[in-house]
Design an enzyme around this catalytic site. Structure first.
Site, PDB file in Angstrom:
ATOM      1  CB  SER A  71      -0.973  -0.056   1.189  1.00 52.04           C
ATOM      2  OG  SER A  71      -1.966   0.931   1.091  1.00 52.04           O
TER       3      SER A  71
ATOM      4  CG  ASP B  74      -7.378  -2.511  -3.054  1.00 52.62           C
ATOM      5  OD1 ASP B  74      -8.052  -2.044  -2.126  1.00 52.62           O
ATOM      6  OD2 ASP B  74      -6.175  -2.259  -3.207  1.00 52.62           O
TER       7      ASP B  74
ATOM      8  CG  HIS C   4      -5.936  -2.037   0.529  1.00 51.86           C
ATOM      9  ND1 HIS C   4      -5.397  -1.623  -0.673  1.00 51.86           N
ATOM     10  CD2 HIS C   4      -5.228  -1.411   1.490  1.00 51.86           C
ATOM     11  CE1 HIS C   4      -4.420  -0.763  -0.439  1.00 51.86           C
ATOM     12  NE2 HIS C   4      -4.283  -0.631   0.870  1.00 51.86           N
TER      13      HIS C   4
END
Length: 232
Positions: A123, A180, A212
């Site tokens: 991320s 996601d 995610h």
């Protein structure tokens, strides 16, 4: 808040044998190095561990984070908002590049040349890794970005384009779950496409139905790629 000259805390999975290479793995926003290390362990059922490769999980210092209305969070940099279209918060990004570069220098002092290092993250950690490598450490062995994206006007694209005039550039491994947050997978694909257009050697792997988060398929892919890039 001046984030420069902060010595970052690290959680380390040591190599079993002789130390010949290093991986620096950056956590996502709100996490920590030990938190990411535990998450990887929970998904794999064991540490991401190797015979000759040290795996380093740094922790971002807590700082006010604008998307959380200024609340303190362990984030690598600030964002004006979570959007592809807004300007990057370069002051916080650049100061963290300086802090993370100190970890790179520690590995060099331990006898590991940069072409025996991989840097990546999950991320926000993947975005941070792209800034760190493409702008400051283009001679590492590779970058990985899991569930990550860059802003559309990111300075990283220009840095890659400039560096592509005198290759080689490090290879990018990018993975993203198709489930996601509706737009994040598309943002990840667009990031990969723009980096490839700028001159980076990239691969993009869509993980079906993954949100995610990390999954075993992704981490096994990462493990194989690490071994391929850092095999002696």
């Amino acid at each position: 808040m001046n984030m420069a000259a902060v010595k970052l805390q690290t959680s380390v999975v040591s190599q079993a044998g002789k130390h010949t290479a290093s991986v620096i793995f950056l956590h996502g926003s709100g996490d920590t190095g030990p938190g990411l290390r535990r998450w990887v362990y929970d998904v794999l059922g064991q540490n991401l561990a190797f015979e000759n490769i040290r795996v380093i999980y740094p922790t971002a210092p807590a700082r006010p984070y604008t998307p959380m209305r200024g609340a303190q969070s362990h984030v690598w940099f600030d964002r004006h908002k979570i959007s592809q279209d807004c300007p990057e918060h370069l002051e916080s990004i650049d100061s963290m590049c300086e802090n993370l570069s100190a970890i790179v220098q520690e590995e060099i002092r331990a006898g590991i040349p940069k072409h025996r290092m991989l840097i990546g993250g999950f991320s926000m950690g993947g975005a941070m890794a792209l800034h760190l490598v493409c702008r400051y450490h283009q001679d590492v062995a590779g970058i990985f970005a899991l569930s990550s994206f860059l802003n559309k006007d990111s300075v990283v694209y220009q840095a890659v384009e400039d560096a592509s005039q005198c290759p080689p550039l490090p290879e990018l491994l990018q993975c993203h779950g198709t489930a996601d947050e509706l737009v994040f997978h598309r943002w990840g694909e667009e990031t990969n496409s723009l980096l490839k257009k700028a001159g980076l050697n990239t691969s993009f792997h869509s993980i079906p139905d993954l949100n995610h988060q990390l999954c075993r398929q992704e981490l096994e892919l990462l493990r194989s790629w690490i071994l391929k890039k850092l095999s002696l």
